[in-house]
Design a protein around this motif. Structure first.
Motif, PDB file in Angstrom:
ATOM      1  N   ASP A  58       0.886  -1.373  -0.046  1.00  0.00           N
ATOM      2  CA  ASP A  58      -0.401   0.164  -0.243  1.00  0.00           C
ATOM      3  C   ASP A  58       0.817   1.608   0.226  1.00  0.00           C
ATOM      4  O   ASP A  58       0.575   2.074  -0.578  1.00  0.00           O
ATOM      5  CB  ASP A  58      -1.220   0.247   1.503  1.00  0.00           C
ATOM      6  CG  ASP A  58      -1.850  -1.210   1.489  1.00  0.00           C
ATOM      7  OD1 ASP A  58      -2.054  -0.723  -0.142  1.00  0.00           O
ATOM      8  OD2 ASP A  58      -2.698  -1.235   2.156  1.00  0.00           O
ATOM      9  N   SER A  59       2.288   1.126   0.374  1.00  0.00           N
ATOM     10  CA  SER A  59       3.059   2.711   0.740  1.00  0.00           C
ATOM     11  C   SER A  59       3.431   2.566  -0.810  1.00  0.00           C
ATOM     12  O   SER A  59       3.614   4.205  -0.554  1.00  0.00           O
ATOM     13  CB  SER A  59       3.757   2.367   2.155  1.00  0.00           C
ATOM     14  OG  SER A  59       4.536   1.319   1.907  1.00  0.00           O
ATOM     15  N   TYR A  60       3.695   1.533  -1.034  1.00  0.00           N
ATOM     16  CA  TYR A  60       4.311   2.025  -2.370  1.00  0.00           C
ATOM     17  C   TYR A  60       3.392   2.334  -3.108  1.00  0.00           C
ATOM     18  O   TYR A  60       4.309   2.622  -4.305  1.00  0.00           O
ATOM     19  CB  TYR A  60       5.097   0.245  -3.421  1.00  0.00           C
ATOM     20  CG  TYR A  60       6.213   0.534  -4.834  1.00  0.00           C
ATOM     21  CD1 TYR A  60       7.323   1.310  -4.224  1.00  0.00           C
ATOM     22  CD2 TYR A  60       5.341  -0.254  -5.516  1.00  0.00           C
ATOM     23  CE1 TYR A  60       8.178   1.015  -5.509  1.00  0.00           C
ATOM     24  CE2 TYR A  60       5.581  -0.149  -6.497  1.00  0.00           C
ATOM     25  CZ  TYR A  60       7.393   0.671  -6.967  1.00  0.00           C
ATOM     26  OH  TYR A  60       7.641   0.705  -7.815  1.00  0.00           O
ATOM     27  N   LYS A  61       2.640   1.952  -3.370  1.00  0.00           N
ATOM     28  CA  LYS A  61       1.195   1.853  -4.311  1.00  0.00           C
ATOM     29  C   LYS A  61       1.122   3.772  -4.090  1.00  0.00           C
ATOM     30  O   LYS A  61       0.915   4.461  -5.277  1.00  0.00           O
ATOM     31  CB  LYS A  61       0.476   1.558  -3.919  1.00  0.00           C
ATOM     32  CG  LYS A  61       0.038   0.114  -4.543  1.00  0.00           C
ATOM     33  CD  LYS A  61      -1.233  -0.271  -4.997  1.00  0.00           C
ATOM     34  CE  LYS A  61      -1.671  -1.087  -3.631  1.00  0.00           C
ATOM     35  NZ  LYS A  61      -3.158  -2.098  -3.935  1.00  0.00           N
ATOM     36  N   ASP A  62       0.791   4.351  -2.782  1.00  0.00           N
ATOM     37  CA  ASP A  62       0.863   5.711  -2.852  1.00  0.00           C
ATOM     38  C   ASP A  62       2.031   6.428  -3.421  1.00  0.00           C
ATOM     39  O   ASP A  62       1.531   7.151  -4.115  1.00  0.00           O
ATOM     40  CB  ASP A  62       0.517   5.635  -1.150  1.00  0.00           C
ATOM     41  CG  ASP A  62      -0.755   5.008  -1.263  1.00  0.00           C
ATOM     42  OD1 ASP A  62      -1.973   4.865  -1.830  1.00  0.00           O
ATOM     43  OD2 ASP A  62      -0.975   4.824   0.028  1.00  0.00           O
ATOM     44  N   GLY A  63       3.203   5.939  -2.912  1.00  0.00           N
ATOM     45  CA  GLY A  63       3.942   6.810  -3.055  1.00  0.00           C
ATOM     46  C   GLY A  63       5.084   6.474  -3.988  1.00  0.00           C
ATOM     47  O   GLY A  63       5.885   7.495  -4.433  1.00  0.00           O
ATOM     48  N   LYS A  64       5.063   5.509  -4.766  1.00  0.00           N
ATOM     49  CA  LYS A  64       5.833   5.011  -5.931  1.00  0.00           C
ATOM     50  C   LYS A  64       7.238   5.603  -4.839  1.00  0.00           C
ATOM     51  O   LYS A  64       8.243   5.525  -6.054  1.00  0.00           O
ATOM     52  CB  LYS A  64       5.618   6.017  -7.226  1.00  0.00           C
ATOM     53  CG  LYS A  64       4.163   5.844  -8.042  1.00  0.00           C
ATOM     54  CD  LYS A  64       3.516   4.375  -8.050  1.00  0.00           C
ATOM     55  CE  LYS A  64       2.620   4.159  -9.027  1.00  0.00           C
ATOM     56  NZ  LYS A  64       1.844   3.166  -9.127  1.00  0.00           N
ATOM     57  N   THR A  65       7.764   4.934  -3.615  1.00  0.00           N
ATOM     58  CA  THR A  65       8.487   4.974  -3.598  1.00  0.00           C
ATOM     59  C   THR A  65       8.762   4.079  -2.285  1.00  0.00           C
ATOM     60  O   THR A  65       7.574   3.514  -1.720  1.00  0.00           O
ATOM     61  CB  THR A  65       9.872   6.137  -2.530  1.00  0.00           C
ATOM     62  OG1 THR A  65       8.279   6.022  -1.708  1.00  0.00           O
ATOM     63  CG2 THR A  65       9.199   7.048  -3.336  1.00  0.00           C
ATOM     64  N   LEU A  66       9.954   3.390  -2.060  1.00  0.00           N
ATOM     65  CA  LEU A  66      10.372   2.186  -1.040  1.00  0.00           C
ATOM     66  C   LEU A  66      10.223   2.869  -0.457  1.00  0.00           C
ATOM     67  O   LEU A  66      10.841   3.676   0.472  1.00  0.00           O
ATOM     68  CB  LEU A  66      11.578   1.314  -1.400  1.00  0.00           C
ATOM     69  CG  LEU A  66      11.568   0.403  -3.091  1.00  0.00           C
ATOM     70  CD1 LEU A  66      12.899   0.207  -3.092  1.00  0.00           C
ATOM     71  CD2 LEU A  66      10.236  -0.405  -2.926  1.00  0.00           C
ATOM     72  N   ASP A  67       9.347   1.971   0.892  1.00  0.00           N
ATOM     73  CA  ASP A  67       9.450   2.313   2.364  1.00  0.00           C
ATOM     74  C   ASP A  67      10.606   1.434   3.411  1.00  0.00           C
ATOM     75  O   ASP A  67      10.505   0.627   3.828  1.00  0.00           O
ATOM     76  CB  ASP A  67       8.268   2.929   3.310  1.00  0.00           C
ATOM     77  CG  ASP A  67       8.204   3.179   4.464  1.00  0.00           C
ATOM     78  OD1 ASP A  67       9.414   3.689   5.115  1.00  0.00           O
ATOM     79  OD2 ASP A  67       6.893   3.341   5.048  1.00  0.00           O
ATOM     80  N   VAL A  68      11.616   2.250   3.998  1.00  0.00           N
ATOM     81  CA  VAL A  68      12.795   1.308   4.317  1.00  0.00           C
ATOM     82  C   VAL A  68      12.240   0.984   5.805  1.00  0.00           C
ATOM     83  O   VAL A  68      12.544  -0.313   6.068  1.00  0.00           O
ATOM     84  CB  VAL A  68      13.960   1.980   4.389  1.00  0.00           C
ATOM     85  CG1 VAL A  68      15.071   0.999   5.063  1.00  0.00           C
ATOM     86  CG2 VAL A  68      13.758   2.508   3.236  1.00  0.00           C
ATOM     87  N   LYS A  69      11.122   1.433   6.211  1.00  0.00           N
ATOM     88  CA  LYS A  69      10.567   0.855   7.491  1.00  0.00           C
ATOM     89  C   LYS A  69       9.939  -0.664   7.492  1.00  0.00           C
ATOM     90  O   LYS A  69       9.494  -1.416   8.448  1.00  0.00           O
ATOM     91  CB  LYS A  69      10.115   2.277   8.103  1.00  0.00           C
ATOM     92  CG  LYS A  69      11.094   2.927   8.833  1.00  0.00           C
ATOM     93  CD  LYS A  69       9.810   4.454   9.972  1.00  0.00           C
ATOM     94  CE  LYS A  69      11.019   5.015  10.366  1.00  0.00           C
ATOM     95  NZ  LYS A  69      10.802   6.235  11.015  1.00  0.00           N
ATOM     96  N   LYS A  70       9.002  -0.131   6.180  1.00  0.00           N
ATOM     97  CA  LYS A  70       7.977  -0.946   6.016  1.00  0.00           C
ATOM     98  C   LYS A  70       8.717  -2.619   5.771  1.00  0.00           C
ATOM     99  O   LYS A  70       8.413  -2.986   5.913  1.00  0.00           O
ATOM    100  CB  LYS A  70       7.342  -1.082   5.204  1.00  0.00           C
ATOM    101  CG  LYS A  70       6.004   0.341   5.767  1.00  0.00           C
ATOM    102  CD  LYS A  70       5.028   0.499   5.139  1.00  0.00           C
ATOM    103  CE  LYS A  70       3.766   1.587   5.967  1.00  0.00           C
ATOM    104  NZ  LYS A  70       3.586   1.695   7.073  1.00  0.00           N
TER     105      LYS A  70
END
Length: 115
Positions: free
Chosen positions: A79-91
């Motif tokens: 979901d975080s990747y779809k929203d921001g098109k970036t990798l969330d390192v914490k996730k």
């Protein structure tokens, strides 16, 4: 005449009452013996068997919990990747941690790492 016949019939039935009671008691005893025999044939699980089943159920529940945690972390990461098109390192680290916890708890994964 009917009265004499009725009295004779009542007296005659009175003679059979103890025999009927004895027959009923015999049937009750036979039913009790059948019940005892059926209980004797029943296999009683040993305490070791009960402990093994409880342990297995606990392990299954633990696996399901850790697997659900991994799925939730993956969904959050997706979901975080779809929203921001970036990798969330914490996730991504949370996904890795959930995967490692699942690996630690399961013997299947441990056997593969030993080979």
């Amino acid at each position: 005449m009917n009265l004499v016949f009725l009295v004779a019939l009542l007296l005659q039935n009175g003679d059979y009452t103890p025999a009927l009671k004895a027959a009923a008691e015999t049937q009750n005893r036979e039913a009790q013996l059948r019940q005892v025999a059926s209980l004797a044939k029943r296999v009683v699980p040993s305490p070791a068997e009960e402990n093994r089943k409880a342990y297995t159920a606990g392990r299954d529940e633990e696996f399901v919990g850790k697997f659900n945690s991994l799925i939730n972390r993956l969904m959050e990461f997706a979901d975080s990747y779809k929203d921001g098109k970036t990798l969330d390192v914490k996730k991504a680290r949370a996904v890795r941690k959930a995967w490692l916890e699942l690996e630690k708890s399961e013997a299947i994964f441990q056997d593969q790492t030993a080979k």
